[in-house]
Design an enzyme around this catalytic site. Structure first.
Site, mmCIF file in Angstrom:
data_model
loop_
_atom_site.group_PDB
_atom_site.id
_atom_site.type_symbol
_atom_site.label_atom_id
_atom_site.label_comp_id
_atom_site.label_asym_id
_atom_site.label_seq_id
_atom_site.Cartn_x
_atom_site.Cartn_y
_atom_site.Cartn_z
ATOM 1 N N SER A 195 32.274 -63.051 49.335
ATOM 2 C CA SER A 195 33.041 -62.905 50.895
ATOM 3 C C SER A 195 33.297 -61.600 51.066
ATOM 4 C CB SER A 195 34.253 -64.169 50.723
ATOM 5 O OG SER A 195 34.521 -64.282 52.144
ATOM 6 N N HIS B 226 30.729 -72.322 51.397
ATOM 7 C CA HIS B 226 31.474 -70.941 51.345
ATOM 8 C C HIS B 226 31.777 -70.775 49.888
ATOM 9 C CE1 HIS B 226 32.422 -66.744 52.393
ATOM 10 N NE2 HIS B 226 33.885 -67.179 52.000
ATOM 11 N N GLU C 17 27.111 -73.079 55.467
ATOM 12 C CA GLU C 17 28.262 -72.374 55.799
ATOM 13 C C GLU C 17 28.029 -71.160 57.071
ATOM 14 O OE1 GLU C 17 29.482 -68.842 53.665
ATOM 15 O OE2 GLU C 17 27.827 -69.352 51.853
#
Length: 335
Positions: free
Chosen positions: A175, A299, A269
């Site tokens: 991320s 995610h 995602e």
């Protein structure tokens, strides 16, 4: 359980497991409604830090891995301005002469820590027998850009100062940690700092403006990320910084010769479009990469590697990539 037809199909192209479907549904109805209410206020951010910290304890890290907290001033390198804080993770068979992994945790630049991501970092340590350094970088909104970037750059300099050759270092992240990993690698190539041997990205957050997320066809299917919230977090981190700064704007920077990338992203995602855009940039730059889109996964699904067969397989793929890049394929995978 694998069917006969799927034996020869790559794990990232197989039919999602029933466990995966159940977990995705649970997250969609149990987490996303609350995640969508994050407004970016300091009190709300502190609450989510506490909640995610507590929730991370439910995902048991591998107990075989030793964890050593560090606060290292790295006096050997005068360019390191602040002590490097974080933790070292080492498997029982750790072989630092083979190299090291610098792991940069995600959390929208505002939440999470090395502790919340131990289920990933301990798995990497076991699958590769490499020491893993997970820096505890400063978070927004208290510390906007370039605080986090400066901290991870210092952590990379620490590895170099400790005798790890750059061609034996893997930078990995998920991320926002994926954004940091890419920015750090590109910065090394731009400035003449020795570049790492390879980069591993789990669901990288590439576009901090949120434009790609807001336009994504997966925005309604993503069980976890609300695009508007991602945009708020981006603003918190960038603060008064220049959005065109190459350390922030990843899709306009890499003309340099970058090391090999492994990019894993969930098929449903909202950040899938960003991972695909980054792959296009790498392709145009002539940099080697492997983009894996895992069907129906959410995610950073890799964090469930002790629960989901897809997450377990994804971590094995990451371990293989790291060993291949470093030429240590003979290391046995963790059971």
């Amino acid at each position: 359980m694998e069917t006969v037809k799927e034996v020869n199909i790559p794990p990232f192209a197989r039919t999602p497991s029933s466990q995966s479907r159940v977990l995705t549904t649970a997250v969609r109805f149990g987490v996303r409604p609350f995640a969508g209410r994050i407004k970016g206020r300091s009190a709300t951010i502190r609450l989510w830090r506490s909640l995610l910290g507590a929730g991370a304890r439910c995902l048991r890290a591998d107990p075989r891995v030793s964890i050593e907290p560090i606060i290292d001033p790295c006096v050997e390198d005068p360019d390191v301005k602040r002590p490097v804080r974080g933790e070292w993770l080492r498997s029982p068979g750790c072989s630092p002469e083979r190299g090291a992994i610098l792991y940069l945790h995600g959390g929208g630049y505002a939440i999470c820590s090395p502790r919340t991501h131990r289920v990933i970092t301990t798995r990497l340590a076991m699958d590769t027998d490499l020491p893993v350094l997970a820096p505890d970088y400063r978070l927004a909104p208290e510390h906007p850009f370039p605080a986090a970037f400066e901290d991870v750059l210092d952590a990379y300099r620490l590895l170099l100062a400790r005798g790890f050759s750059s061609d034996r270092i893997i930078i990995a992240g998920d991320s926002s940690g994926g954004h940091l990993a890419t920015a750090l690698t590109a910065e090394a190539c731009r400035t003449g700092l020795p570049a790492p041997a390879g980069v591993v990205l789990f669901s990288p957050w590439v576009d901090l403006t949120g434009e790609l997320a807001l336009a994504s066809v997966s925005s309604s299917r993503d069980p976890y990320i609300v695009p508007a919230v991602a945009t708020r977090f981006g603003r918190l981190y960038v603060g008064k910084g220049d959005w065109e700064d190459p350390r922030l704007s990843l899709l306009t920077c890499p003309n340099e010769e970058l090391p090999p990338f492994l990019i894993q992203v969930g098929g449903i995602e909202v950040l899938r479009a960003e991972a695909e855009a980054l792959a296009e940039v790498l392709d145009e730059a002539g940099s080697p990469y492997d983009l894996q889109i895992w069907p129906e996964q959410m995610h950073v699904f890799q964090i469930f590697n002790r629960l989901l067969p897809e997450a377990d397989a994804a971590m094995r793929e990451a371990g293989r990539f790291i060993r291949r890049v470093l030429g240590t394929d003979s290391i046995t995978e963790a059971a």
